[in-house]
Motif scaffolding. Structure first.
Motif: not given
Length: 330
Positions: A133-140
Motif C-alpha cells: 500500500d503505497r499510500s499508508t506509512p508503515f508506522d501507521e
C-alpha cells in the motif's frame, strides 16, 4: 511430513502449505472439507487463505468454508497454523466506499474482525498484507498491528507480493517500535519458470529472517505437464499458461522440460514442487488442489529427491537471473 521453522520464529510449519483459493469457486464445500481432512491427516498444518477468496460477489466465501470446517470439529483449529490476508476491497460493488480496502489502520481493524467472524475463530496465526500500500506509512500499519497483537486477534504478520525494498522498509520501521516483531514471511510468485524473486525478494527475506512461501508453483499449470495433456486430449492451457505457450521459444522450453522428466520417469508437476523444496530460503510452496488427486500428487512431491544431474538439467532449461546487482549490472 517434514516440518521447519517459519523464518526466524519458533513456529513449526509443514513444508507444504495448503492453499485454499479454489475452495468455493472451483471446489464445492463438501469436497473442500474432504481435502482439508486429507491434508491434516497427511500432516499438513499450514493452511493459507485470503479475505477476498471466493471473488466477485462471493468474496469471503472461502474463509467461510474454512470456518465451517473448524466448527465441525473444534479440535482441528489447534492443529492448524492459519494464515489469511488483507488488502482487497471487501465491500459489495454497489456499496464501495473509501477506506474499505488497502492497509489503513481503519481497514485493517475492520478486515480482521470480519475474517475472524467468517473463519469462526478467535485469532489468526499469520495475518498477511496481500499487496503493498503505497499510500499508508508503515508506522501507521504497525501501530494497528500492535493493537491487534495485544488484543490476541493475531500472532504473526507476513507480506505477499512485496518487492525486496518494501520488505526492508517494513522491517526497519518495525525495528523502531519496541516489541513489534515485523514481517516473518513473504509469499511471492516463484517457480522454475519465474525465478526473478531470486534477485532481491528472496535475499531480502533471508536477511530479515522471513520464511519464503512461493505461490503458483506450477505457474498456472505450465509446469504440470501441459503439453503432454494437450496431446492426450486433456485439459488445455488457459490464462497465464496459454499466454506463455503462444511464444514459440517458451513452448520449446516447456517441451524440453517435459522431455527431460520423461527421460527420468518423473511427473512434471511433482518435480516442480520438489525443486522449490531444494531452494534456499523456501519454507514451503503453496499447493492449491481442486481435487483429492491433486493433493495426493503434491504429497508425493514432498517425498521426492532430485538428483544433482536432474537439478543441473533443470537449471539449463530454466536458468535463474542470478543475484542483484550482478543480474543487471557488471
Amino acid at each position: 511430513m517434514e516440518y521447519t521453522q517459519l523464518g526466524r520464529t519458533g513456529l513449526k510449519v509443514s513444508r507444504l502449505v495448503l492453499g485454499t483459493m479454489n475452495f468455493g469457486p472451483q471446489t464445492d464445500e463438501a469436497d473442500s472439507h474432504s481435502i482439508m481432512d486429507a491434508a491434516l491427516d497427511a500432516g499438513i498444518n499450514y493452511f493459507d487463505t485470503a479475505n477476498v477468496y471466493g471473488w466477485g460477489e462471493n468474496k469471503g466465501r472461502t474463509e467461510s468454508i474454512i470456518g465451517n470446517w473448524f466448527a465441525g470439529d473444534p479440535g482441528r483449529r489447534d492443529k492448524v497454523v492459519l494464515a489469511t490476508k488483507v488488502y482487497a476491497n471487501m465491500a459489495a460493488s454497489t456499496d464501495a466506499w473509501p477506506n474499505h480496502d488497502k492497509l489503513s489502520a481503519l481497514n485493517i481493524r475492520r478486515a480482521v474482525d470480519a475474517s475472524l467472524k467468517r473463519l469462526r475463530t478467535d485469532h489468526i496465526d499469520i495475518y498477511q498484507f496481500h499487496h503493498v500500500d503505497r499510500s499508508t506509512p508503515f508506522d501507521e500499519i504497525w501501530q494497528a498491528i500492535d493493537v491487534l497483537v495485544q488484543q490476541g486477534k493475531i500472532l504473526y504478520v507476513g507480506s505477499s507480493n512485496f518487492p525486496g525494498y518494501k520488505i526492508a522498509q517494513a522491517n526497519e520501521a518495525a525495528a523502531r517500535r519496541a516489541g513489534t516483531i515485523g514481517l516473518v514471511s513473504e509469499q511471492c510468485l516463484y517457480n522454475l519458470y519465474e525465478r526473478r524473486a531470486e534477485m532481491e525478494v528472496i535475499p531480502a527475506a533471508q536477511d530479515y529472517g522471513l520464511g519464503v512461501i512461493p505461490w503458483s508453483p506450477l505457474h498456472g499449470g505450465l509446469l504440470g505437464g501441459i503439453l503432454k495433456k494437450e496431446v492426450r486430449g486433456g485439459r488445455r492451457a488457459s490464462g497465464r499458461a496459454a499466454d506463455t505457450l503462444a511464444d514459440p521459444a517458451a513452448r520449446s522450453r516447456i517441451q524440453a522440460y517435459e522431455d527431460l522428466l520423461d527421460k527420468h520417469g518423473l511427473e512434471p508437476g511433482e518435480v516442480a514442487l520438489a525443486w522449490l523444496l531444494t531452494r534456499p530460503g523456501v519454507t514451503g510452496p503453496i499447493v492449491g488442489p481442486r481435487t483429492a488427486g491433486q493433493l495426493a500428487s503434491a504429497l508425493r512431491a514432498a517425498e521426492l529427491e532430485l538428483s544433482e544431474e536432474l537439478l543441473a538439467g533443470l537449471d539449463e532449461i530454466f536458468p535463474g537471473p542470478g543475484p542483484s546487482p550482478e543480474a543487471f549490472a557488471w
